[in-house]
Design a protein around this motif. Structure first.
Motif, PDB file in Angstrom:
ATOM      1  N   ARG A   1      -6.964 -93.548 -42.418  1.00 16.28           N
ATOM      2  CA  ARG A   1      -7.669 -92.770 -43.441  1.00 16.28           C
ATOM      3  C   ARG A   1      -6.738 -92.523 -44.628  1.00 16.28           C
ATOM      4  O   ARG A   1      -5.586 -92.125 -44.461  1.00 16.28           O
ATOM      5  N   PRO A   2      -7.213 -92.767 -45.850  1.00 19.07           N
ATOM      6  CA  PRO A   2      -6.371 -92.519 -47.030  1.00 19.07           C
ATOM      7  C   PRO A   2      -5.967 -91.042 -47.125  1.00 19.07           C
ATOM      8  O   PRO A   2      -6.749 -90.159 -46.765  1.00 19.07           O
ATOM      9  N   PRO A   3      -4.752 -90.768 -47.604  1.00 14.28           N
ATOM     10  CA  PRO A   3      -4.248 -89.392 -47.681  1.00 14.28           C
ATOM     11  C   PRO A   3      -4.765 -88.642 -48.915  1.00 14.28           C
ATOM     12  O   PRO A   3      -3.985 -88.163 -49.739  1.00 14.28           O
ATOM     13  N   VAL A   4      -6.087 -88.563 -49.054  1.00 13.63           N
ATOM     14  CA  VAL A   4      -6.721 -87.836 -50.148  1.00 13.63           C
ATOM     15  C   VAL A   4      -7.939 -87.100 -49.599  1.00 13.63           C
ATOM     16  O   VAL A   4      -8.416 -87.408 -48.517  1.00 13.63           O
ATOM     17  N   ALA A   5      -8.443 -86.152 -50.371  1.00 12.21           N
ATOM     18  CA  ALA A   5      -9.735 -85.529 -50.075  1.00 12.21           C
ATOM     19  C   ALA A   5     -10.752 -86.188 -51.006  1.00 12.21           C
ATOM     20  O   ALA A   5     -10.445 -86.485 -52.161  1.00 12.21           O
ATOM     21  N   PHE A   6     -11.938 -86.439 -50.488  1.00 16.27           N
ATOM     22  CA  PHE A   6     -12.972 -87.109 -51.272  1.00 16.27           C
ATOM     23  C   PHE A   6     -14.015 -86.118 -51.760  1.00 16.27           C
ATOM     24  O   PHE A   6     -14.297 -85.162 -51.057  1.00 16.27           O
ATOM     25  N   PRO A   7     -14.601 -86.368 -52.921  1.00 14.34           N
ATOM     26  CA  PRO A   7     -14.303 -87.442 -53.862  1.00 14.34           C
ATOM     27  C   PRO A   7     -12.978 -87.203 -54.571  1.00 14.34           C
ATOM     28  O   PRO A   7     -12.542 -86.071 -54.744  1.00 14.34           O
ATOM     29  N   CYS A   8     -12.357 -88.313 -54.971  1.00 11.69           N
ATOM     30  CA  CYS A   8     -11.042 -88.213 -55.598  1.00 11.69           C
ATOM     31  C   CYS A   8     -11.006 -89.018 -56.891  1.00 11.69           C
ATOM     32  O   CYS A   8     -11.843 -89.905 -57.108  1.00 11.69           O
ATOM     33  N   CYS A   9     -10.029 -88.699 -57.714  1.00  7.89           N
ATOM     34  CA  CYS A   9      -9.749 -89.473 -58.918  1.00  7.89           C
ATOM     35  C   CYS A   9      -8.241 -89.681 -58.985  1.00  7.89           C
ATOM     36  O   CYS A   9      -7.487 -88.711 -59.048  1.00  7.89           O
ATOM     37  N   LEU A  10      -7.837 -90.935 -58.937  1.00  9.00           N
ATOM     38  CA  LEU A  10      -6.423 -91.280 -59.025  1.00  9.00           C
ATOM     39  C   LEU A  10      -6.164 -91.874 -60.406  1.00  9.00           C
ATOM     40  O   LEU A  10      -6.930 -92.715 -60.883  1.00  9.00           O
ATOM     41  N   VAL A  11      -5.090 -91.435 -61.034  1.00 10.50           N
ATOM     42  CA  VAL A  11      -4.814 -91.755 -62.430  1.00 10.50           C
ATOM     43  C   VAL A  11      -3.539 -92.583 -62.534  1.00 10.50           C
ATOM     44  O   VAL A  11      -2.498 -92.202 -61.995  1.00 10.50           O
ATOM     45  N   GLU A  12      -3.642 -93.716 -63.217  1.00 10.94           N
ATOM     46  CA  GLU A  12      -2.476 -94.567 -63.488  1.00 10.94           C
ATOM     47  C   GLU A  12      -2.336 -94.675 -65.004  1.00 10.94           C
ATOM     48  O   GLU A  12      -3.291 -94.982 -65.711  1.00 10.94           O
ATOM     49  N   LEU A  13      -1.130 -94.431 -65.503  1.00 12.06           N
ATOM     50  CA  LEU A  13      -0.867 -94.459 -66.936  1.00 12.06           C
ATOM     51  C   LEU A  13       0.118 -95.580 -67.225  1.00 12.06           C
ATOM     52  O   LEU A  13       1.117 -95.730 -66.520  1.00 12.06           O
TER      53      LEU A  13
ATOM     54  N   GLU B   1      -0.706 -93.576 -56.509  1.00 13.14           N
ATOM     55  CA  GLU B   1       0.494 -94.083 -55.847  1.00 13.14           C
ATOM     56  C   GLU B   1       0.114 -94.935 -54.641  1.00 13.14           C
ATOM     57  O   GLU B   1       0.836 -95.002 -53.653  1.00 13.14           O
ATOM     58  N   GLY B   2      -1.067 -95.548 -54.733  1.00 11.67           N
ATOM     59  CA  GLY B   2      -1.528 -96.425 -53.656  1.00 11.67           C
ATOM     60  C   GLY B   2      -2.252 -95.708 -52.534  1.00 11.67           C
ATOM     61  O   GLY B   2      -2.424 -96.262 -51.456  1.00 11.67           O
ATOM     62  N   GLN B   3      -2.712 -94.485 -52.772  1.00 10.56           N
ATOM     63  CA  GLN B   3      -3.360 -93.705 -51.723  1.00 10.56           C
ATOM     64  C   GLN B   3      -4.595 -94.395 -51.135  1.00 10.56           C
ATOM     65  O   GLN B   3      -4.912 -94.183 -49.971  1.00 10.56           O
ATOM     66  N   LEU B   4      -5.295 -95.197 -51.915  1.00 11.40           N
ATOM     67  CA  LEU B   4      -6.513 -95.846 -51.418  1.00 11.40           C
ATOM     68  C   LEU B   4      -6.243 -97.235 -50.843  1.00 11.40           C
ATOM     69  O   LEU B   4      -7.172 -97.952 -50.499  1.00 11.40           O
ATOM     70  N   ASP B   5      -4.964 -97.606 -50.730  1.00 14.57           N
ATOM     71  CA  ASP B   5      -4.608 -98.931 -50.228  1.00 14.57           C
ATOM     72  C   ASP B   5      -4.391 -98.973 -48.723  1.00 14.57           C
ATOM     73  O   ASP B   5      -3.988 -99.992 -48.190  1.00 14.57           O
ATOM     74  N   PHE B   6      -4.656 -97.871 -48.024  1.00 10.96           N
ATOM     75  CA  PHE B   6      -4.494 -97.816 -46.577  1.00 10.96           C
ATOM     76  C   PHE B   6      -5.684 -98.514 -45.924  1.00 10.96           C
ATOM     77  O   PHE B   6      -6.800 -98.019 -45.983  1.00 10.96           O
TER      78      PHE B   6
END
Length: 149
Positions: free
Chosen positions: A36-48, A27-32
């Motif tokens: 700091r992006p609102p995720v914990a690293f390492p992460c995997c974001l899924v787009e379908l 949902e664009g978490q890495l576009d900040f």
């Protein structure tokens, strides 16, 4: 059908790659760029997405063969370099990112679930060039499903 595919794929990634600290829909978490992006690293974001669909036959207009595209963004926030002049520990951290990308590939490549006519197969995988220092790899897999309404 989209919900079931997304849930099943995300659960498979969580089970097969437990080193990931964050598995979520993209949902664009890495576009900040400025925070700091609102995720914990390492992460995997899924787009379908469904880049293509066709009716199976004129006699059954509610039945389609749907191509499903699964885009994974695998993100890391380490500053490790592949530079051969860096200490071995730094290089090992950088190469560990590639191990994680490979673990995700093993989890998704050939995965087949209910209503899947053709299992997931890798279409491409590449690193992103980013000004924020994050290390992000994009991997795209496609599969064919039968959708019947």
């Amino acid at each position: 059908m989209k919900k079931e595919i997304l849930k099943t794929v995300m659960e498979r990634i969580r089970e097969k790659v437990p080193e990931l600290r964050w598995v979520d829909a993209d949902e664009g978490q890495l576009d900040f760029q400025d925070s700091r992006p609102p995720v914990a690293f390492p992460c995997c974001l899924v787009e379908l997405s469904y880049p293509g669909a066709e009716n199976m036959s004129a006699a059954h207009p509610g039945m389609q063969r749907v191509q499903v595209s699964l885009e994974l963004k695998i993100g890391f926030n380490d500053c490790a370099s592949f530079n051969v002049n860096k200490p071995l520990q730094v290089q090992e951290t950088a190469f560990a990112r590639l191990d994680m990308v490979e673990a995700l590939h093993r989890a998704v490549q050939g995965f087949k679930m209910e209503n899947c006519a053709k299992s997931f197969r890798r279409e491409r995988c590449r690193p992103q060039k980013r000004p924020d220092g994050l290390k992000v790899y994009e991997a795209v897999y496609v599969a064919d499903f039968i959708d019947n309404i």
